[in-house]
Design a protein around this motif. Structure first.
Motif, PDB file in Angstrom:
ATOM      1  N   LEU A 173       0.819  -1.218   0.000  1.00  8.27           N
ATOM      2  CA  LEU A 173       0.000   0.000   0.000  1.00  8.27           C
ATOM      3  C   LEU A 173       0.854   1.269   0.000  1.00  8.27           C
ATOM      4  O   LEU A 173       0.440   2.295  -0.546  1.00  8.27           O
ATOM      5  N   LEU A 174       2.040   1.205   0.596  1.00  8.23           N
ATOM      6  CA  LEU A 174       2.843   2.416   0.799  1.00  8.23           C
ATOM      7  C   LEU A 174       4.097   2.483  -0.066  1.00  8.23           C
ATOM      8  O   LEU A 174       4.885   3.419   0.071  1.00  8.23           O
ATOM      9  N   CYS A 175       4.282   1.523  -0.967  1.00  9.74           N
ATOM     10  CA  CYS A 175       5.536   1.446  -1.728  1.00  9.74           C
ATOM     11  C   CYS A 175       5.606   2.432  -2.881  1.00  9.74           C
ATOM     12  O   CYS A 175       6.648   2.553  -3.533  1.00  9.74           O
ATOM     13  N   GLY A 176       4.518   3.124  -3.177  1.00  8.39           N
ATOM     14  CA  GLY A 176       4.506   4.062  -4.291  1.00  8.39           C
ATOM     15  C   GLY A 176       3.868   3.512  -5.545  1.00  8.39           C
ATOM     16  O   GLY A 176       3.835   4.194  -6.576  1.00  8.39           O
ATOM     17  N   LEU A 177       3.361   2.296  -5.472  1.00  2.69           N
ATOM     18  CA  LEU A 177       2.712   1.702  -6.634  1.00  2.69           C
ATOM     19  C   LEU A 177       1.324   2.279  -6.848  1.00  2.69           C
ATOM     20  O   LEU A 177       0.918   2.532  -7.991  1.00  2.69           O
ATOM     21  N   LEU A 178       0.586   2.498  -5.776  1.00  2.00           N
ATOM     22  CA  LEU A 178      -0.783   3.019  -5.881  1.00  2.00           C
ATOM     23  C   LEU A 178      -0.804   4.532  -5.998  1.00  2.00           C
ATOM     24  O   LEU A 178      -1.643   5.098  -6.699  1.00  2.00           O
ATOM     25  N   ILE A 179       0.108   5.188  -5.290  1.00  2.00           N
ATOM     26  CA  ILE A 179       0.218   6.646  -5.318  1.00  2.00           C
ATOM     27  C   ILE A 179       1.678   6.998  -5.053  1.00  2.00           C
ATOM     28  O   ILE A 179       2.335   6.314  -4.258  1.00  2.00           O
ATOM     29  N   PRO A 180       2.229   8.003  -5.735  1.00  5.24           N
ATOM     30  CA  PRO A 180       3.630   8.371  -5.473  1.00  5.24           C
ATOM     31  C   PRO A 180       3.871   8.629  -3.992  1.00  5.24           C
ATOM     32  O   PRO A 180       3.046   9.246  -3.308  1.00  5.24           O
ATOM     33  N   ARG A 181       5.007   8.157  -3.491  1.00  2.40           N
ATOM     34  CA  ARG A 181       5.264   8.244  -2.057  1.00  2.40           C
ATOM     35  C   ARG A 181       5.341   9.688  -1.554  1.00  2.40           C
ATOM     36  O   ARG A 181       4.990   9.963  -0.410  1.00  2.40           O
ATOM     37  N   ASP A 182       5.793  10.604  -2.421  1.00  2.00           N
ATOM     38  CA  ASP A 182       5.875  11.992  -1.979  1.00  2.00           C
ATOM     39  C   ASP A 182       4.516  12.681  -1.913  1.00  2.00           C
ATOM     40  O   ASP A 182       4.410  13.825  -1.474  1.00  2.00           O
ATOM     41  N   GLN A 183       3.461  11.974  -2.349  1.00  2.00           N
ATOM     42  CA  GLN A 183       2.112  12.510  -2.240  1.00  2.00           C
ATOM     43  C   GLN A 183       1.342  11.893  -1.071  1.00  2.00           C
ATOM     44  O   GLN A 183       0.183  12.240  -0.844  1.00  2.00           O
ATOM     45  N   LEU A 184       1.981  10.992  -0.344  1.00  2.00           N
ATOM     46  CA  LEU A 184       1.342  10.399   0.830  1.00  2.00           C
ATOM     47  C   LEU A 184       1.294  11.416   1.976  1.00  2.00           C
ATOM     48  O   LEU A 184       2.095  12.361   2.016  1.00  2.00           O
ATOM     49  N   PRO A 185       0.359  11.247   2.911  1.00  2.00           N
ATOM     50  CA  PRO A 185       0.421  12.052   4.134  1.00  2.00           C
ATOM     51  C   PRO A 185       1.798  11.915   4.789  1.00  2.00           C
ATOM     52  O   PRO A 185       2.433  10.859   4.678  1.00  2.00           O
ATOM     53  N   THR A 186       2.243  12.954   5.454  1.00  2.00           N
ATOM     54  CA  THR A 186       3.618  13.006   5.950  1.00  2.00           C
ATOM     55  C   THR A 186       3.997  11.787   6.786  1.00  2.00           C
ATOM     56  O   THR A 186       5.066  11.190   6.580  1.00  2.00           O
ATOM     57  N   VAL A 187       3.137  11.384   7.703  1.00  2.00           N
ATOM     58  CA  VAL A 187       3.452  10.243   8.571  1.00  2.00           C
ATOM     59  C   VAL A 187       3.601   8.967   7.746  1.00  2.00           C
ATOM     60  O   VAL A 187       4.523   8.171   7.958  1.00  2.00           O
ATOM     61  N   LEU A 188       2.687   8.776   6.781  1.00  2.00           N
ATOM     62  CA  LEU A 188       2.759   7.581   5.948  1.00  2.00           C
ATOM     63  C   LEU A 188       3.990   7.605   5.043  1.00  2.00           C
ATOM     64  O   LEU A 188       4.567   6.557   4.749  1.00  2.00           O
ATOM     65  N   GLU A 189       4.400   8.793   4.623  1.00  2.00           N
ATOM     66  CA  GLU A 189       5.626   8.893   3.826  1.00  2.00           C
ATOM     67  C   GLU A 189       6.831   8.481   4.665  1.00  2.00           C
ATOM     68  O   GLU A 189       7.737   7.792   4.180  1.00  2.00           O
ATOM     69  N   TRP A 190       6.850   8.892   5.939  1.00  2.00           N
ATOM     70  CA  TRP A 190       7.937   8.474   6.821  1.00  2.00           C
ATOM     71  C   TRP A 190       7.954   6.952   6.972  1.00  2.00           C
ATOM     72  O   TRP A 190       9.018   6.334   6.957  1.00  2.00           O
ATOM     73  N   VAL A 191       6.764   6.371   7.129  1.00  2.00           N
ATOM     74  CA  VAL A 191       6.681   4.919   7.262  1.00  2.00           C
ATOM     75  C   VAL A 191       7.184   4.237   5.987  1.00  2.00           C
ATOM     76  O   VAL A 191       7.945   3.255   6.046  1.00  2.00           O
ATOM     77  N   SER A 192       6.779   4.765   4.838  1.00  2.00           N
ATOM     78  CA  SER A 192       7.202   4.162   3.571  1.00  2.00           C
ATOM     79  C   SER A 192       8.711   4.215   3.396  1.00  2.00           C
ATOM     80  O   SER A 192       9.297   3.353   2.728  1.00  2.00           O
ATOM     81  N   ASN A 193       9.341   5.198   4.013  1.00  2.00           N
ATOM     82  CA  ASN A 193      10.795   5.345   3.890  1.00  2.00           C
ATOM     83  C   ASN A 193      11.568   4.269   4.644  1.00  2.00           C
ATOM     84  O   ASN A 193      12.782   4.120   4.424  1.00  2.00           O
ATOM     85  N   VAL A 194      10.898   3.543   5.528  1.00  2.00           N
ATOM     86  CA  VAL A 194      11.584   2.480   6.273  1.00  2.00           C
ATOM     87  C   VAL A 194      11.075   1.099   5.865  1.00  2.00           C
ATOM     88  O   VAL A 194      11.325   0.117   6.571  1.00  2.00           O
TER      89      VAL A 194
END
Length: 244
Positions: A173-194
């Motif tokens: 869900l958070l890998c950037g396949l469904l939506i670019p990671r830089d467009q995720l809510p800030t907290v979810l973007e942080w999670v995707s980074n790890v």
């Protein structure tokens, strides 16, 4: 760790898989079928070219997670693992042996799936095909490492499969396949980074759009490799010498 014991473990696993036609079909056939289905769904549109490379990494990871977690759990339930660990074989030999065996299967899987996507489904990528295969292999080995880790917490095969949503679905869900990671809510973007799958998908996207992506992809692969090593190390710590 002992190289001979690691090689013996890898050989035993490969011999077992060779006689299990359903596992071979799951590893080799299922990713091709899923890619072919998506190519058919999006025939005549640019969608498959946009998501196909990333899915070449996602599908092998999921398949290898399921196969590895269930296979390792069977070793524990049958008592094979307990008997092996009463020999000079260490936990590291067992884990690395499994990783090498399924890594070899991942190479076969990646070559076939990539060839099928490119030459049968007409997937168009700007970067070199060999690099696409390399990233797909890393993703499959990541699935193997996570599967080994998950098997340490499961007591039944059903529980092993149940761990897939916990280990895989958030990454999907958070890998950037469904939506670019830089467009995720800030907290979810942080999670995707790890999450390791984020970097695998980044690498696949780079190959799809860049004719010379090697430098950028190597950085992403380094992060994925670090996650693989970490997962294998944690899996060794959770590996019990006694069957549950």
């Amino acid at each position: 760790m002992n190289a001979g014991l690691t090689a013996a473990t890898s050989g035993r696993v490969l011999r077992q898989v060779r006689t299990d036609h359903r596992t071979i079909a799951l590893i080799i056939v299922v990713p091709c079928v899923l890619l072919g289905l998506l190519a058919w769904i999006y025939d005549g549109t640019p969608v498959f070219d946009a998501i196909g490379p990333a899915l070449l990494g996602v599908f092998p990871m999921i398949v290898m997670f399921i196969v590895t977690s269930v296979a390792t759990l069977r070793e524990r339930q049958s008592g094979t693992l307990e008997r092996l660990l009463t020999t000079p074989m260490g936990k590291g030999d067992f884990m690395l042996g499994y990783a090498v065996a399924f890594g070899a299967l991942a190479v076969v899987q990646a070559v076939i799936a990539t060839g099928f996507a490119v030459w049968v489904c007409r997937l168009d990528v700007a970067g070199p095909l060999w690099l696409l295969v390399v990233v797909a292999v890393f993703d499959a080995v990541l699935g193997t490492a996570l599967g080994l880790l998950a098997s340490g917490f499961a007591r039944t095969e059903f529980q092993a499969v149940q761990f897939m949503p916990a280990f895989i679905l958030p990454q999907f869900l958070l890998c950037g396949l469904l939506i670019p990671r830089d467009q995720l809510p800030t907290v979810l973007e942080w999670v995707s980074n790890v999450l390791p799958l984020s970097y695998a998908v980044d690498a696949m996207k780079e190959i799809a759009s860049n004719a010379d992506p090697v430098t950028a992809v190597l950085g992403d692969l380094g992060i994925v490799a670090a996650f693989i090593a970490g997962a294998l190390a944690l899996a060794s710590l959770t590996l019990s010498r006694r069957s549950a």
